[in-house]
Design a protein around this motif. Structure first.
Motif, mmCIF file in Angstrom:
data_model
loop_
_atom_site.group_PDB
_atom_site.id
_atom_site.type_symbol
_atom_site.label_atom_id
_atom_site.label_comp_id
_atom_site.label_asym_id
_atom_site.label_seq_id
_atom_site.Cartn_x
_atom_site.Cartn_y
_atom_site.Cartn_z
ATOM 1 N N ALA B 294 0.852 -1.191 0.000
ATOM 2 C CA ALA B 294 0.000 0.000 0.000
ATOM 3 C C ALA B 294 0.884 1.235 0.000
ATOM 4 C CB ALA B 294 -0.905 -0.013 1.229
ATOM 5 N N TRP B 295 0.475 2.225 -0.765
ATOM 6 C CA TRP B 295 1.206 3.481 -0.789
ATOM 7 C C TRP B 295 0.234 4.580 -1.215
ATOM 8 C CZ3 TRP B 295 5.175 4.328 1.959
ATOM 9 C CH2 TRP B 295 5.906 5.514 1.815
ATOM 10 N N PHE B 296 0.765 5.784 -1.287
ATOM 11 C CA PHE B 296 -0.085 6.909 -1.648
ATOM 12 C C PHE B 296 -0.004 7.207 -3.138
ATOM 13 C CE2 PHE B 296 1.273 7.856 2.788
ATOM 14 C CZ PHE B 296 0.040 7.661 3.378
ATOM 15 N N TRP B 303 -4.917 6.596 -1.481
ATOM 16 C CA TRP B 303 -4.119 5.374 -1.468
ATOM 17 C C TRP B 303 -4.072 4.776 -2.881
ATOM 18 C CZ3 TRP B 303 -3.468 1.927 3.240
ATOM 19 C CH2 TRP B 303 -3.616 2.651 4.427
#
Lengths: 374, 374
Positions: B294-296, B303
């Motif tokens: 998960a990341w932005f 997300w």
């Protein structure tokens, strides 16, 4: 906006005017906040200053700043611009004391990135400067301003649906890459010495306090063996907050794990969970789940009910709502007749910073409990 | 079942035969387990014994036990019944030492409710008795046997999707009513002296160990100021487990809050969450969620992905799967040529009990860390 049929006197008292922002520095986070200033209906992006005017110009262009945005080659020029009402300060934490105080002395209202200071002693100098100069202070904890947060708080405050808070578990982790772990300001002892505690931990601590309706815990304990980098900056730490009535919160914050941002608040009658509390998965709507008076069916075979999902729409991104709220407070001081800045926001900053201090002190004292006194 | 065309010899070696259960006592939990014995395809409910034959009869009738179920007015009569292969022991923990050892000596395989003992010293006597008598030992931790648990463990073991485990947060709370808080065996120092730690905490501890692939932590610390009742039994307690490599687990267990049962496991690359790990919301299917890397999105606005929900169907309730697994092990000893009982289950019980002991020792030592040595 001034309605055409109102008199000038009434308009001056009631009008919403635009808060003109200057930004100090070209931090990554300022990209998001400059967009928020543009999106917020009561603010404009007026100027950006950097120690290098070339850097400021490049940054403004790269991020699509309005062509009217003034570009300055120093922070002081921003503070000296008489057209600027407020400054947004996303500088490294070690520079906050100097620049927030200076901004306040120039009568600029201050929106400052979290953590607002390296410790409460510094923060008190900052807050005092804002108070004596009559300027609004607010830290950049964006999730405070999402409409979901208020709706979740209503659930926590509902004695029928939630009862009394008993326990909170919170986490904020993200998996920093090697570039971050070597070069980011948040791993440098001279820039953001609080590391993961001041960055990720700030949110977890705010979440624990928020869940407790901002009642301060009696004492705080750091859990043993936090992970530090080679120059002593925290990369991962756990701590627990203990209130007088026996309720307990634990949190885990880290630069070393997959992106996770949870609050689980457990009350005598209900449970609330949110898994994207700091930055919602999507801008337009955010969700959380609640369940009240959960129990088992006969023979404990199943549950009587499952948690319900609640979806909250936001007409603006939470950071734009932050800017809007801040700008409205600035406006109230400028035109609305507010006698003094709103004290809620500096108080929340100070309570959060107190817990940061207590966690640091607990680590320094070999993980003993540290009393928290406002 | 023996196929009609197989010879008697082959059948004896390969057949799945029925494990005949006797139950000691009329505990509430035995209603669920007796149903599970009936549902499991390789077991039958053969007898129930209570100190009062009248109570046993009433209980058997009220819970629809098969009419063939033998009713005994003592536990010893159950143990002396030569037709019984295995006993299920849901007695108060303080009676486990006596009755498990006695059952083992009578060559009965033993399924015992958790916690299996008051401490590791007692448990070791129990496990030794089972070992020397060649009987299978298993504790009644039902969620171990749900197919979801294996699928979740596969995720945790996946170095691409989950990476290395860094943190676990677990909770098990339920809001006991005043009747429970006054009269239940789990608040009585002479019956279940471990209180919420031995009951609710057992599951949290197992969850933490499970997430760590049963690697024992280096040390354990009880968090300060657990809540005890007037006779010193724990009603609510938090603790932390600390592994050699820096990973940390915290758990909260309590009789004083809304029903909640969570595991959040955070790895370098992934996060797993389950909110009904001990008893799934529904029998037929259970869910959990995972997210990896998960990341932005740009500017940290949203997300890159939301967690995915996974649903796992179960052809039998998890407690019937527990009975089925236990019965298969019994059968392997009886007919399948197993040289000795399966050691996995006693080992898991012992590891869990070791952590219980460490939490108790930490409380006794003023919340200092307590080393864990197998």
């Amino acid at each position: 906006m001034v309605e055409p049929h109102t008199t000038t006197t009434v308009a001056a008292a009631n009008a919403t005017t635009t808060t003109r922002f200057g930004i100090l520095g070209c931090a990554g986070i300022a990209r998001k906040v400059s967009r928020a200033i543009t999106l917020s209906p009561n603010s404009t992006l007026h100027a950006i200053g950097s120690r290098s005017i070339e850097k400021a110009r490049t940054y403004a262009t790269a991020n699509g700043f309005p062509s009217s945005t003034k570009i300055y080659g120093s922070y002081d020029e921003v503070l000296d611009d008489p057209e600027i009402d407020a400054v947004y300060i996303p500088l490294p934490t070690s520079l906050h004391l100097h620049w927030v105080v200076r901004a306040a002395e120039k009568k600029k209202h201050v929106l400052v990135e979290k953590p607002p200071a390296l410790n409460v002693k510094e923060l008190d100098v900052i807050l005092n400067a804002c108070e004596v100069n009559g300027v609004q202070f607010m830290d950049g904890t964006m999730w405070m301003h999402h409409p979901r947060t208020k709706i979740m708080a209503d659930f926590l405050g509902n004695s029928q649906l939630f009862g009394q808070l008993k326990a909170v578990q919170s986490s904020f982790t993200f998996s920093a890459d090697s570039e971050f772990l070597e070069n980011d300001i948040r791993v440098k002892p001279d820039l953001d010495a609080l590391g993961a505690l001041g960055d990720a931990g700030w949110y977890c601590i705010r979440a624990c306090l928020w869940a407790a309706n901002y009642e301060l815990p009696k004492f705080v304990t750091a859990l043993r063996n936090p992970i530090k980098n080679s120059v002593g900056v925290l990369l991962s730490v756990d701590a627990s907050l203990h209130w007088e009535d026996g309720k307990v919160a634990t949190f885990h914050c880290s630069f070393l794990s997959n992106l996770t941002m949870d609050i689980t608040a457990i009350g005598t009658k209900g449970t609330l969970r949110v898994n994207d509390f700091i930055i919602p998965y999507k801008e337009a709507e955010a969700s959380f789940s609640t369940v009240s008076e959960a129990w088992f069916t006969d023979m404990d075979l199943e549950w009587n009910r499952k948690p319900s999902e609640h979806i909250v729409s936001a007409d603006l991104p939470q950071e734009a709502l932050l800017v809007k709220e801040f700008s409205a407070l600035v406006d109230a001081i400028k035109h609305g007749g507010a006698l003094a800045p709103e004290n809620k926001w500096p108080t929340l900053s100070r309570k959060t910073q107190l817990i940061i201090d207590a966690v640091v002190a607990s680590i320094d004292k070999g993980f003993l409990p540290v009393e928290v006194v406002y």
